[in-house]
Motif scaffolding. Structure first.
Motif, PDB file in Angstrom:
ATOM      1  N   LYS A   9      10.111 -17.264   6.568  1.00  0.00           N
ATOM      2  CA  LYS A   9       9.479 -16.545   7.672  1.00  0.00           C
ATOM      3  C   LYS A   9      10.168 -15.208   7.924  1.00  0.00           C
ATOM      4  CE  LYS A   9       7.619 -20.531  10.128  1.00  0.00           C
ATOM      5  NZ  LYS A   9       7.679 -21.348  11.338  1.00  0.00           N
ATOM      6  N   ALA A  10      11.476 -15.181   7.836  1.00  0.00           N
ATOM      7  CA  ALA A  10      12.220 -13.936   8.027  1.00  0.00           C
ATOM      8  C   ALA A  10      11.870 -12.930   6.942  1.00  0.00           C
ATOM      9  CB  ALA A  10      13.719 -14.213   8.048  1.00  0.00           C
ATOM     10  N   ALA A  11      11.813 -13.402   5.698  1.00  0.00           N
ATOM     11  CA  ALA A  11      11.467 -12.512   4.584  1.00  0.00           C
ATOM     12  C   ALA A  11      10.043 -11.984   4.745  1.00  0.00           C
ATOM     13  CB  ALA A  11      11.631 -13.242   3.262  1.00  0.00           C
ATOM     14  N   LEU A  12       9.141 -12.857   5.123  1.00  0.00           N
ATOM     15  CA  LEU A  12       7.753 -12.454   5.319  1.00  0.00           C
ATOM     16  C   LEU A  12       7.648 -11.463   6.486  1.00  0.00           C
ATOM     17  CD1 LEU A  12       4.893 -12.826   4.305  1.00  0.00           C
ATOM     18  CD2 LEU A  12       4.641 -14.747   5.867  1.00  0.00           C
ATOM     19  N   GLY A  13       8.412 -11.665   7.528  1.00  0.00           N
ATOM     20  CA  GLY A  13       8.428 -10.742   8.658  1.00  0.00           C
ATOM     21  C   GLY A  13       8.906  -9.355   8.253  1.00  0.00           C
ATOM     22  N   ILE A  14       9.921  -9.322   7.406  1.00  0.00           N
ATOM     23  CA  ILE A  14      10.445  -8.041   6.922  1.00  0.00           C
ATOM     24  C   ILE A  14       9.387  -7.337   6.072  1.00  0.00           C
ATOM     25  CG2 ILE A  14      12.154  -6.990   5.380  1.00  0.00           C
ATOM     26  CD1 ILE A  14      14.150  -9.131   6.428  1.00  0.00           C
ATOM     27  N   VAL A  15       8.722  -8.087   5.213  1.00  0.00           N
ATOM     28  CA  VAL A  15       7.675  -7.503   4.366  1.00  0.00           C
ATOM     29  C   VAL A  15       6.569  -6.921   5.233  1.00  0.00           C
ATOM     30  CG1 VAL A  15       5.864  -8.069   2.698  1.00  0.00           C
ATOM     31  CG2 VAL A  15       8.175  -8.916   2.337  1.00  0.00           C
ATOM     32  N   TRP A  16       6.114  -7.672   6.246  1.00  0.00           N
ATOM     33  CA  TRP A  16       5.045  -7.173   7.110  1.00  0.00           C
ATOM     34  C   TRP A  16       5.500  -5.967   7.921  1.00  0.00           C
ATOM     35  CZ3 TRP A  16       0.289  -7.676   6.152  1.00  0.00           C
ATOM     36  CH2 TRP A  16      -0.215  -8.817   5.553  1.00  0.00           C
ATOM     37  N   ALA A  17       6.738  -5.925   8.331  1.00  0.00           N
ATOM     38  CA  ALA A  17       7.258  -4.767   9.057  1.00  0.00           C
ATOM     39  C   ALA A  17       7.236  -3.524   8.176  1.00  0.00           C
ATOM     40  CB  ALA A  17       8.672  -5.050   9.561  1.00  0.00           C
ATOM     41  N   ILE A  18       7.618  -3.695   6.923  1.00  0.00           N
ATOM     42  CA  ILE A  18       7.595  -2.568   5.982  1.00  0.00           C
ATOM     43  C   ILE A  18       6.163  -2.100   5.753  1.00  0.00           C
ATOM     44  CG2 ILE A  18       8.029  -1.909   3.578  1.00  0.00           C
ATOM     45  CD1 ILE A  18      10.533  -3.751   3.717  1.00  0.00           C
ATOM     46  N   VAL A  19       5.241  -3.045   5.578  1.00  0.00           N
ATOM     47  CA  VAL A  19       3.827  -2.690   5.388  1.00  0.00           C
ATOM     48  C   VAL A  19       3.318  -1.935   6.619  1.00  0.00           C
ATOM     49  CG1 VAL A  19       1.491  -3.652   5.206  1.00  0.00           C
ATOM     50  CG2 VAL A  19       3.317  -4.537   3.750  1.00  0.00           C
ATOM     51  N   GLY A  20       3.672  -2.397   7.797  1.00  0.00           N
ATOM     52  CA  GLY A  20       3.250  -1.726   9.024  1.00  0.00           C
ATOM     53  C   GLY A  20       3.764  -0.309   9.115  1.00  0.00           C
ATOM     54  N   VAL A  21       5.024  -0.105   8.775  1.00  0.00           N
ATOM     55  CA  VAL A  21       5.615   1.235   8.803  1.00  0.00           C
ATOM     56  C   VAL A  21       4.896   2.147   7.808  1.00  0.00           C
ATOM     57  CG1 VAL A  21       7.706   2.550   8.253  1.00  0.00           C
ATOM     58  CG2 VAL A  21       7.858   0.507   9.682  1.00  0.00           C
ATOM     59  N   VAL A  22       4.593   1.641   6.624  1.00  0.00           N
ATOM     60  CA  VAL A  22       3.901   2.443   5.609  1.00  0.00           C
ATOM     61  C   VAL A  22       2.498   2.817   6.099  1.00  0.00           C
ATOM     62  CG1 VAL A  22       2.906   2.380   3.285  1.00  0.00           C
ATOM     63  CG2 VAL A  22       5.235   1.570   3.665  1.00  0.00           C
ATOM     64  N   VAL A  23       1.765   1.868   6.668  1.00  0.00           N
ATOM     65  CA  VAL A  23       0.410   2.142   7.143  1.00  0.00           C
ATOM     66  C   VAL A  23       0.431   3.192   8.256  1.00  0.00           C
ATOM     67  CG1 VAL A  23      -1.555   1.128   8.384  1.00  0.00           C
ATOM     68  CG2 VAL A  23      -0.569  -0.067   6.430  1.00  0.00           C
ATOM     69  N   VAL A  24       1.314   3.040   9.221  1.00  0.00           N
ATOM     70  CA  VAL A  24       1.408   4.006  10.310  1.00  0.00           C
ATOM     71  C   VAL A  24       1.786   5.386   9.764  1.00  0.00           C
ATOM     72  CG1 VAL A  24       2.743   4.623  12.374  1.00  0.00           C
ATOM     73  CG2 VAL A  24       1.871   2.300  12.101  1.00  0.00           C
ATOM     74  N   SER A  25       2.701   5.441   8.827  1.00  0.00           N
ATOM     75  CA  SER A  25       3.108   6.721   8.238  1.00  0.00           C
ATOM     76  C   SER A  25       1.943   7.395   7.536  1.00  0.00           C
ATOM     77  CB  SER A  25       4.254   6.514   7.253  1.00  0.00           C
ATOM     78  OG  SER A  25       5.385   5.998   7.914  1.00  0.00           O
ATOM     79  N   VAL A  26       1.181   6.634   6.783  1.00  0.00           N
ATOM     80  CA  VAL A  26       0.030   7.199   6.065  1.00  0.00           C
ATOM     81  C   VAL A  26      -1.001   7.726   7.066  1.00  0.00           C
ATOM     82  CG1 VAL A  26      -1.949   6.609   4.592  1.00  0.00           C
ATOM     83  CG2 VAL A  26       0.345   5.862   3.955  1.00  0.00           C
ATOM     84  N   LEU A  27      -1.269   6.973   8.118  1.00  0.00           N
ATOM     85  CA  LEU A  27      -2.232   7.426   9.125  1.00  0.00           C
ATOM     86  C   LEU A  27      -1.760   8.693   9.828  1.00  0.00           C
ATOM     87  CD1 LEU A  27      -3.356   4.036  10.683  1.00  0.00           C
ATOM     88  CD2 LEU A  27      -4.662   5.524   9.166  1.00  0.00           C
ATOM     89  N   LEU A  28      -0.492   8.772  10.156  1.00  0.00           N
ATOM     90  CA  LEU A  28       0.035   9.976  10.797  1.00  0.00           C
ATOM     91  C   LEU A  28      -0.049  11.181   9.875  1.00  0.00           C
ATOM     92  CD1 LEU A  28       3.123   8.555  12.715  1.00  0.00           C
ATOM     93  CD2 LEU A  28       0.992   9.394  13.689  1.00  0.00           C
ATOM     94  N   LEU A  29       0.299  10.996   8.619  1.00  0.00           N
ATOM     95  CA  LEU A  29       0.208  12.099   7.657  1.00  0.00           C
ATOM     96  C   LEU A  29      -1.237  12.513   7.434  1.00  0.00           C
ATOM     97  CD1 LEU A  29       2.911  11.090   5.031  1.00  0.00           C
ATOM     98  CD2 LEU A  29       2.952  13.046   6.578  1.00  0.00           C
ATOM     99  N   ALA A  30      -2.146  11.543   7.347  1.00  0.00           N
ATOM    100  CA  ALA A  30      -3.558  11.861   7.166  1.00  0.00           C
ATOM    101  C   ALA A  30      -4.072  12.655   8.360  1.00  0.00           C
ATOM    102  CB  ALA A  30      -4.364  10.574   6.987  1.00  0.00           C
ATOM    103  N   GLY A  31      -3.690  12.264   9.555  1.00  0.00           N
ATOM    104  CA  GLY A  31      -4.096  13.007  10.740  1.00  0.00           C
ATOM    105  C   GLY A  31      -3.507  14.402  10.762  1.00  0.00           C
ATOM    106  N   TYR A  32      -2.271  14.525  10.363  1.00  0.00           N
ATOM    107  CA  TYR A  32      -1.611  15.827  10.355  1.00  0.00           C
ATOM    108  C   TYR A  32      -2.265  16.779   9.365  1.00  0.00           C
ATOM    109  CZ  TYR A  32       1.919  19.412   9.906  1.00  0.00           C
ATOM    110  OH  TYR A  32       2.556  20.609   9.864  1.00  0.00           O
TER     111      TYR A  32
END
Length: 176
Positions: A9-32
């Motif tokens: 569960k901890a490993a899966l949580g870390i993976v999902w956190a990384i995916v979330g950070v990547v998605v938010v970063s892509v959306l911010l860059l796309a908006g910019y």
């Protein structure tokens, strides 16, 4: 091999956190960079809002089209007016200064000045106030050294939706 659910569960949580950070970063860059304009092929512009009173928050839409920004074309500007008034706000000259400088340096460019109003009240009175606001902004551009022949006044437009401040605006947009 022992199967430990808490480690998984901890490993899966870390993976999902990384995916979330990547998605938010892509959306911010796309908006910019203006990749999410939703207008298929249109060039988004940066809009800098200059509210007239303390009740209207300042808004800056940072969706600059890379082609337009690379060409050095200044952002479209929104100038907000008080209800029923056509006197330009004190900050109007400062807000349109980058556009005036660009027009002086680029003789082929023109600028469109569009007045907006809401649908409430007398439509003829609203359209006249919008037209007077656009003329007042044109006068600011001319005073800044822009030839009047390069300032095109658009027909007053009804602002549908949004807030009251959006209905009391004049937009200044550079055309090449």
């Amino acid at each position: 091999m022992e199967n430990n659910d808490s480690e998984q569960k901890a490993a899966l949580g870390i993976v999902w956190a990384i995916v979330g950070v990547v998605v938010v970063s892509v959306l911010l860059l796309a908006g910019y960079f203006g990749l999410t304009s939703g207008k298929g092929g249109s060039k988004p512009t940066t809009t800098v809002s200059a509210p007239q009173n303390a009740n209207v928050p300042a808004v800056a839409n940072v969706a600059a089209g890379t082609e337009q920004a690379a060409a050095g074309v200044p952002a479209a500007v929104k100038i907000f007016f008080e209800t029923g008034k056509s006197e330009v706000p004190a900050n109007a000259a400062t807000d349109v200064a980058p556009i005036a400088m660009y027009l002086k340096a680029n003789s082929a460019a023109t600028v469109a000045v569009s007045g907006y109003h809401d649908a409430s009240g007398n439509a003829d009175v609203n359209a006249e106030v919008s037209k007077e606001r656009a003329k007042a902004v044109r006068a600011v551009l001319v005073a800044a050294g822009v030839e009047e022949s390069r300032v095109v006044l658009d027909k007053p437009q009804v602002s549908l939706g949004g807030n009251d401040a959006d209905a009391r605006r004049v937009e200044v947009t550079v055309h090449q």
